[in-house]
Design a protein around this motif. Structure first.
Motif, PDB file in Angstrom:
ATOM      1  N   THR A   1      -8.595   0.334  -1.085  1.00  0.00           N
ATOM      2  CA  THR A   1      -8.920   0.806  -2.426  1.00  0.00           C
ATOM      3  C   THR A   1      -7.606   1.121  -3.131  1.00  0.00           C
ATOM      4  OG1 THR A   1      -9.069   3.091  -1.647  1.00  0.00           O
ATOM      5  CG2 THR A   1     -11.127   1.842  -1.722  1.00  0.00           C
ATOM      6  N   PHE A   2      -7.632   1.127  -4.452  1.00  0.00           N
ATOM      7  CA  PHE A   2      -6.414   1.433  -5.203  1.00  0.00           C
ATOM      8  C   PHE A   2      -6.006   2.880  -4.972  1.00  0.00           C
ATOM      9  CE2 PHE A   2      -7.544  -2.314  -7.707  1.00  0.00           C
ATOM     10  CZ  PHE A   2      -6.308  -2.926  -7.732  1.00  0.00           C
ATOM     11  N   TYR A   3      -4.715   3.100  -4.861  1.00  0.00           N
ATOM     12  CA  TYR A   3      -4.171   4.434  -4.667  1.00  0.00           C
ATOM     13  C   TYR A   3      -2.847   4.528  -5.399  1.00  0.00           C
ATOM     14  CZ  TYR A   3      -0.838   2.461  -1.368  1.00  0.00           C
ATOM     15  OH  TYR A   3       0.166   1.726  -0.801  1.00  0.00           O
TER      16      TYR A   3
ATOM     17  N   GLY B   1       0.863   6.257  -5.175  1.00  0.00           N
ATOM     18  CA  GLY B   1       1.794   6.959  -4.322  1.00  0.00           C
ATOM     19  C   GLY B   1       2.926   6.073  -3.862  1.00  0.00           C
ATOM     20  N   LYS B   2       4.000   6.705  -3.430  1.00  0.00           N
ATOM     21  CA  LYS B   2       5.170   5.961  -2.984  1.00  0.00           C
ATOM     22  C   LYS B   2       5.106   5.619  -1.510  1.00  0.00           C
ATOM     23  CE  LYS B   2       8.019   9.997  -1.944  1.00  0.00           C
ATOM     24  NZ  LYS B   2       8.005   9.844  -0.506  1.00  0.00           N
ATOM     25  N   ASN B   3       4.246   6.255  -0.751  1.00  0.00           N
ATOM     26  CA  ASN B   3       4.114   5.986   0.674  1.00  0.00           C
ATOM     27  C   ASN B   3       3.236   4.757   0.863  1.00  0.00           C
ATOM     28  OD1 ASN B   3       5.562   8.326   0.951  1.00  0.00           O
ATOM     29  ND2 ASN B   3       3.804   9.575   1.458  1.00  0.00           N
ATOM     30  N   SER B   4       3.868   3.628   1.090  1.00  0.00           N
ATOM     31  CA  SER B   4       3.099   2.380   1.161  1.00  0.00           C
ATOM     32  C   SER B   4       3.867   1.338   1.956  1.00  0.00           C
ATOM     33  CB  SER B   4       2.842   1.857  -0.256  1.00  0.00           C
ATOM     34  OG  SER B   4       4.066   1.648  -0.924  1.00  0.00           O
ATOM     35  N   GLU B   5       3.201   0.221   2.191  1.00  0.00           N
ATOM     36  CA  GLU B   5       3.823  -0.969   2.769  1.00  0.00           C
ATOM     37  C   GLU B   5       3.526  -2.128   1.843  1.00  0.00           C
ATOM     38  OE1 GLU B   5       2.562  -1.651   6.769  1.00  0.00           O
ATOM     39  OE2 GLU B   5       3.843  -0.077   7.549  1.00  0.00           O
ATOM     40  N   ILE B   6       4.586  -2.753   1.359  1.00  0.00           N
ATOM     41  CA  ILE B   6       4.427  -3.842   0.405  1.00  0.00           C
ATOM     42  C   ILE B   6       5.203  -5.041   0.912  1.00  0.00           C
ATOM     43  CG2 ILE B   6       4.800  -4.554  -1.989  1.00  0.00           C
ATOM     44  CD1 ILE B   6       4.631  -1.494  -2.644  1.00  0.00           C
TER      45      ILE B   6
ATOM     46  N   ASN C   1      -1.506  -0.727  -4.413  1.00  0.00           N
ATOM     47  CA  ASN C   1      -0.713   0.346  -4.988  1.00  0.00           C
ATOM     48  C   ASN C   1      -0.754   0.196  -6.505  1.00  0.00           C
ATOM     49  OD1 ASN C   1       1.814   1.598  -6.085  1.00  0.00           O
ATOM     50  ND2 ASN C   1       1.976   2.243  -3.952  1.00  0.00           N
ATOM     51  N   VAL C   2      -1.208   1.232  -7.191  1.00  0.00           N
ATOM     52  CA  VAL C   2      -1.370   1.167  -8.641  1.00  0.00           C
ATOM     53  C   VAL C   2      -0.028   0.950  -9.336  1.00  0.00           C
ATOM     54  CG1 VAL C   2      -2.145   2.453 -10.683  1.00  0.00           C
ATOM     55  CG2 VAL C   2      -3.459   2.562  -8.576  1.00  0.00           C
ATOM     56  N   GLY C   3       1.032   1.545  -8.832  1.00  0.00           N
ATOM     57  CA  GLY C   3       2.353   1.354  -9.434  1.00  0.00           C
ATOM     58  C   GLY C   3       2.787  -0.099  -9.392  1.00  0.00           C
ATOM     59  N   VAL C   4       2.552  -0.764  -8.267  1.00  0.00           N
ATOM     60  CA  VAL C   4       2.900  -2.186  -8.140  1.00  0.00           C
ATOM     61  C   VAL C   4       2.065  -3.017  -9.110  1.00  0.00           C
ATOM     62  CG1 VAL C   4       2.866  -4.159  -6.575  1.00  0.00           C
ATOM     63  CG2 VAL C   4       3.700  -1.957  -5.766  1.00  0.00           C
ATOM     64  N   LEU C   5       0.778  -2.718  -9.226  1.00  0.00           N
ATOM     65  CA  LEU C   5      -0.090  -3.451 -10.154  1.00  0.00           C
ATOM     66  C   LEU C   5       0.396  -3.295 -11.588  1.00  0.00           C
ATOM     67  CD1 LEU C   5      -2.727  -5.007 -10.814  1.00  0.00           C
ATOM     68  CD2 LEU C   5      -3.838  -2.774 -10.987  1.00  0.00           C
ATOM     69  N   ILE C   6       0.699  -2.082 -11.996  1.00  0.00           N
ATOM     70  CA  ILE C   6       1.147  -1.840 -13.375  1.00  0.00           C
ATOM     71  C   ILE C   6       2.461  -2.555 -13.653  1.00  0.00           C
ATOM     72  CG2 ILE C   6       2.020  -0.038 -14.933  1.00  0.00           C
ATOM     73  CD1 ILE C   6      -0.145   1.808 -13.713  1.00  0.00           C
TER      74      ILE C   6
END
Length: 152
Positions: free
Chosen positions: A31-33, A35-40, A111-116
């Motif tokens: 699901t969309f979230y 935050g900076k804690n992620s794996e991309i 990750n919502v930041g990556v999408l934006i």
């Protein structure tokens, strides 16, 4: 008798919003979230480091602008039928498609930041390379009959 049947995982579900962790293998968010804690794209990247997350966002922006540039750039002369022009066009297309797939995989990190940042990068690329805002010189060349464009 073996009670460890495939597909019969008896571990309790993860907390809401947290990625599931099965042994050493972390599962991604579904699901969309925010935050900076992620794996991309790569395991452990950017992780929990804020600077690396900002770097990921900058790279996603640059790749999406570059994909828009490649979508609208003619690297060979209009009407050219040479083999070298076809090869250049094919290589450009392959790079553009590869970048588009990388962007798709980055966005699939949910990750919502990556999408934006991906959407803003495509929008900026469209504004600069496709919209009529920066097309004055190209339109006057087109009217005068010159159809060669090597740079976008």
């Amino acid at each position: 008798m073996d009670h460890n049947m495939p597909g019969m995982n008896m571990t309790p579900p993860a907390a809401a919003g947290a990625p599931a962790n099965h042994g050493n293998m972390a599962m991604t968010h579904m699901t969309f979230y925010w935050g900076k804690n992620s794996e991309i794209l790569f395991s452990g990247w950017p992780g929990t480091r804020t600077g690396m997350y900002v770097l990921v966002l900058i790279l996603v922006f640059i790749v999406s602008v570059l994909a828009e540039w490649l979508s609208n750039c003619r690297l060979s002369r209009s009407g050219s039928k040479s083999v070298s022009a076809g090869i250049v066009q094919t290589i450009s297309y392959a790079i553009r498609v590869g970048l588009a797939y990388l962007l798709m995989l980055a966005v699939m990190s949910f990750n919502v930041g990556v999408l934006i940042v991906a959407i803003v990068g495509h929008a900026v690329g469209f504004l600069v390379f496709t919209s009529r805002v920066f097309r004055d010189s190209y339109d006057s060349d087109k009217i005068s009959g010159v159809h060669t464009r090597l740079a976008c």
